[in-house]
Write a protein that holds these residues in place. Sequence first.
Motif, PDB file in Angstrom:
ATOM      1  N   GLY A  83     -23.234  33.012  -9.779  1.00 43.13           N
ATOM      2  CA  GLY A  83     -24.390  32.515 -10.536  1.00 43.13           C
ATOM      3  C   GLY A  83     -24.575  31.016 -10.392  1.00 43.13           C
ATOM      4  N   LEU A  84     -25.843  30.609 -10.274  1.00 37.04           N
ATOM      5  CA  LEU A  84     -26.167  29.189 -10.189  1.00 37.04           C
ATOM      6  C   LEU A  84     -25.918  28.507 -11.531  1.00 37.04           C
ATOM      7  CD1 LEU A  84     -29.506  29.245  -8.159  1.00 37.04           C
ATOM      8  CD2 LEU A  84     -27.230  28.624  -7.349  1.00 37.04           C
ATOM      9  N   ILE A  85     -25.573  27.242 -11.459  1.00 38.72           N
ATOM     10  CA  ILE A  85     -25.360  26.447 -12.660  1.00 38.72           C
ATOM     11  C   ILE A  85     -26.573  25.534 -12.827  1.00 38.72           C
ATOM     12  CG2 ILE A  85     -23.932  24.691 -13.765  1.00 38.72           C
ATOM     13  CD1 ILE A  85     -21.554  25.813 -12.153  1.00 38.72           C
ATOM     14  N   ASP A  86     -27.203  25.610 -13.967  1.00 40.94           N
ATOM     15  CA  ASP A  86     -28.334  24.740 -14.286  1.00 40.94           C
ATOM     16  C   ASP A  86     -27.774  23.402 -14.772  1.00 40.94           C
ATOM     17  OD1 ASP A  86     -30.519  23.378 -15.287  1.00 40.94           O
ATOM     18  OD2 ASP A  86     -31.213  25.034 -16.552  1.00 40.94           O
ATOM     19  N   PRO A  87     -28.027  22.312 -14.032  1.00 44.89           N
ATOM     20  CA  PRO A  87     -27.491  21.011 -14.443  1.00 44.89           C
ATOM     21  C   PRO A  87     -27.885  20.613 -15.862  1.00 44.89           C
ATOM     22  CG  PRO A  87     -28.435  20.879 -12.247  1.00 44.89           C
ATOM     23  CD  PRO A  87     -28.787  22.230 -12.792  1.00 44.89           C
ATOM     24  N   GLU A  88     -29.021  21.101 -16.337  1.00 44.72           N
ATOM     25  CA  GLU A  88     -29.468  20.749 -17.680  1.00 44.72           C
ATOM     26  C   GLU A  88     -28.689  21.484 -18.765  1.00 44.72           C
ATOM     27  OE1 GLU A  88     -31.510  18.153 -18.422  1.00 44.72           O
ATOM     28  OE2 GLU A  88     -31.284  17.809 -16.266  1.00 44.72           O
ATOM     29  N   GLU A  89     -27.837  22.420 -18.365  1.00 40.27           N
ATOM     30  CA  GLU A  89     -26.981  23.128 -19.321  1.00 40.27           C
ATOM     31  C   GLU A  89     -25.523  22.695 -19.184  1.00 40.27           C
ATOM     32  OE1 GLU A  89     -27.695  27.307 -18.837  1.00 40.27           O
ATOM     33  OE2 GLU A  89     -29.807  27.116 -19.382  1.00 40.27           O
ATOM     34  N   THR A  90     -25.327  21.524 -18.596  1.00 37.61           N
ATOM     35  CA  THR A  90     -23.979  20.988 -18.384  1.00 37.61           C
ATOM     36  C   THR A  90     -23.856  19.661 -19.122  1.00 37.61           C
ATOM     37  OG1 THR A  90     -24.503  19.628 -16.444  1.00 37.61           O
ATOM     38  CG2 THR A  90     -24.032  21.973 -16.044  1.00 37.61           C
ATOM     39  N   GLY A  91     -22.736  19.032 -18.943  1.00 43.27           N
ATOM     40  CA  GLY A  91     -22.534  17.698 -19.500  1.00 43.27           C
ATOM     41  C   GLY A  91     -23.378  16.640 -18.816  1.00 43.27           C
ATOM     42  N   PHE A  92     -24.122  17.039 -17.789  1.00 38.45           N
ATOM     43  CA  PHE A  92     -24.965  16.103 -17.048  1.00 38.45           C
ATOM     44  C   PHE A  92     -26.439  16.250 -17.412  1.00 38.45           C
ATOM     45  CE2 PHE A  92     -21.222  17.001 -14.411  1.00 38.45           C
ATOM     46  CZ  PHE A  92     -20.684  15.729 -14.369  1.00 38.45           C
ATOM     47  N   ALA A  93     -26.721  16.943 -18.501  1.00 41.73           N
ATOM     48  CA  ALA A  93     -28.110  17.126 -18.944  1.00 41.73           C
ATOM     49  C   ALA A  93     -28.787  15.764 -19.071  1.00 41.73           C
ATOM     50  CB  ALA A  93     -28.144  17.874 -20.266  1.00 41.73           C
ATOM     51  N   GLY A  94     -29.970  15.668 -18.518  1.00 40.00           N
ATOM     52  CA  GLY A  94     -30.720  14.419 -18.559  1.00 40.00           C
ATOM     53  C   GLY A  94     -30.343  13.431 -17.474  1.00 40.00           C
ATOM     54  N   GLU A  95     -29.293  13.709 -16.721  1.00 42.01           N
ATOM     55  CA  GLU A  95     -28.836  12.807 -15.657  1.00 42.01           C
ATOM     56  C   GLU A  95     -29.010  13.409 -14.266  1.00 42.01           C
ATOM     57  OE1 GLU A  95     -24.788  11.519 -16.306  1.00 42.01           O
ATOM     58  OE2 GLU A  95     -25.068  11.563 -18.469  1.00 42.01           O
ATOM     59  N   SER A  96     -29.347  14.676 -14.193  1.00 41.08           N
ATOM     60  CA  SER A  96     -29.326  15.374 -12.905  1.00 41.08           C
ATOM     61  C   SER A  96     -30.306  14.795 -11.890  1.00 41.08           C
ATOM     62  CB  SER A  96     -29.582  16.869 -13.102  1.00 41.08           C
ATOM     63  OG  SER A  96     -30.859  17.091 -13.663  1.00 41.08           O
ATOM     64  N   ASP A  97     -31.374  14.119 -12.355  1.00 42.54           N
ATOM     65  CA  ASP A  97     -32.307  13.520 -11.400  1.00 42.54           C
ATOM     66  C   ASP A  97     -31.698  12.301 -10.712  1.00 42.54           C
ATOM     67  OD1 ASP A  97     -32.379  12.109 -13.805  1.00 42.54           O
ATOM     68  OD2 ASP A  97     -34.463  11.466 -13.521  1.00 42.54           O
ATOM     69  N   MET A  98     -30.581  11.793 -11.224  1.00 39.97           N
ATOM     70  CA  MET A  98     -29.887  10.662 -10.609  1.00 39.97           C
ATOM     71  C   MET A  98     -28.652  11.118  -9.829  1.00 39.97           C
ATOM     72  SD  MET A  98     -30.166   7.818 -13.613  1.00 39.97           S
ATOM     73  CE  MET A  98     -29.536   8.896 -14.901  1.00 39.97           C
ATOM     74  N   MET A  99     -28.504  12.430  -9.668  1.00 33.61           N
ATOM     75  CA  MET A  99     -27.332  12.982  -8.984  1.00 33.61           C
ATOM     76  C   MET A  99     -27.768  13.680  -7.707  1.00 33.61           C
ATOM     77  SD  MET A  99     -25.497  14.655 -12.322  1.00 33.61           S
ATOM     78  CE  MET A  99     -24.079  15.278 -11.451  1.00 33.61           C
ATOM     79  N   ASP A 100     -26.813  13.847  -6.807  1.00 31.74           N
ATOM     80  CA  ASP A 100     -27.053  14.605  -5.584  1.00 31.74           C
ATOM     81  C   ASP A 100     -26.458  15.999  -5.773  1.00 31.74           C
ATOM     82  OD1 ASP A 100     -27.824  15.288  -3.061  1.00 31.74           O
ATOM     83  OD2 ASP A 100     -26.309  14.100  -2.036  1.00 31.74           O
ATOM     84  N   GLY A 101     -27.062  16.783  -6.651  1.00 31.87           N
ATOM     85  CA  GLY A 101     -26.576  18.121  -6.931  1.00 31.87           C
ATOM     86  C   GLY A 101     -25.316  18.093  -7.779  1.00 31.87           C
ATOM     87  N   LEU A 102     -24.606  19.207  -7.781  1.00 31.21           N
ATOM     88  CA  LEU A 102     -23.367  19.321  -8.552  1.00 31.21           C
ATOM     89  C   LEU A 102     -22.132  19.362  -7.652  1.00 31.21           C
ATOM     90  CD1 LEU A 102     -24.490  21.863 -11.312  1.00 31.21           C
ATOM     91  CD2 LEU A 102     -24.224  19.374 -11.515  1.00 31.21           C
ATOM     92  N   THR A 103     -22.257  18.905  -6.426  1.00 28.15           N
ATOM     93  CA  THR A 103     -21.116  18.862  -5.515  1.00 28.15           C
ATOM     94  C   THR A 103     -19.986  18.067  -6.153  1.00 28.15           C
ATOM     95  OG1 THR A 103     -22.592  18.965  -3.614  1.00 28.15           O
ATOM     96  CG2 THR A 103     -20.343  18.200  -3.208  1.00 28.15           C
ATOM     97  N   VAL A 104     -18.779  18.634  -6.076  1.00 29.30           N
ATOM     98  CA  VAL A 104     -17.600  18.014  -6.680  1.00 29.30           C
ATOM     99  C   VAL A 104     -16.640  17.568  -5.580  1.00 29.30           C
ATOM    100  CG1 VAL A 104     -15.612  18.374  -8.198  1.00 29.30           C
ATOM    101  CG2 VAL A 104     -17.801  19.484  -8.720  1.00 29.30           C
ATOM    102  N   TYR A 105     -16.138  16.352  -5.717  1.00 24.20           N
ATOM    103  CA  TYR A 105     -15.099  15.823  -4.844  1.00 24.20           C
ATOM    104  C   TYR A 105     -13.869  15.620  -5.713  1.00 24.20           C
ATOM    105  CZ  TYR A 105     -19.061  14.907  -1.830  1.00 24.20           C
ATOM    106  OH  TYR A 105     -20.188  15.063  -1.064  1.00 24.20           O
ATOM    107  N   GLY A 106     -12.717  16.077  -5.235  1.00 29.32           N
ATOM    108  CA  GLY A 106     -11.504  15.960  -6.025  1.00 29.32           C
ATOM    109  C   GLY A 106     -10.328  15.470  -5.215  1.00 29.32           C
ATOM    110  N   LEU A 107      -9.471  14.699  -5.858  1.00 29.79           N
ATOM    111  CA  LEU A 107      -8.245  14.184  -5.247  1.00 29.79           C
ATOM    112  C   LEU A 107      -7.070  14.587  -6.110  1.00 29.79           C
ATOM    113  CD1 LEU A 107      -6.893  12.346  -3.082  1.00 29.79           C
ATOM    114  CD2 LEU A 107      -7.188  10.459  -4.712  1.00 29.79           C
ATOM    115  N   MET A 108      -6.105  15.254  -5.497  1.00 30.06           N
ATOM    116  CA  MET A 108      -4.897  15.676  -6.180  1.00 30.06           C
ATOM    117  C   MET A 108      -3.674  15.101  -5.468  1.00 30.06           C
ATOM    118  SD  MET A 108      -7.451  17.824  -6.902  1.00 30.06           S
ATOM    119  CE  MET A 108      -7.689  18.774  -5.444  1.00 30.06           C
TER     120      MET A 108
END
Length: 146
Positions: A83-108
Amino acid sequence: MKRLSAGLLVFLAVMMASFNGPALAQAFREPAKGSAERAAILDTLRPAVEAEMRGPVEFVVTIIRASPNWAFVQVEPQRPGGGLIDPEETGFAGESDMMDGLTVYGLMSFQSGRWNLIDHMVGPTDVGYAVWQQRYGVPPAILGLE
């Protein structure tokens, strides 16, 4: 004769660096789908991303690189089952127009017998993880910045 020897040493050092450089730059592996290592790396990132996405996620892996001490991932989060994630239903609501999608980069990093989350970012519009090389001392090859 001493000048010739010194010049020869410099030449050999340059040649060895040029031959070994690419080999050393590739000192990582891509953990296989279904492997315990891959699951452990992704499970280390999952709690932070689930908190930001406000619900359970599974990852579509674009990049996963690991060395004995470091792992770097680029993933696309989705809801279980695809299922797709709606950015407006995340902690990024209202900020998604300043983001390049929900791509996640992680360092462990691998310490004390387990993977530990060092840093991550969601939806950067540039190569924000490039600072991780200097900030954390991670090898540039893991980040794809060699």
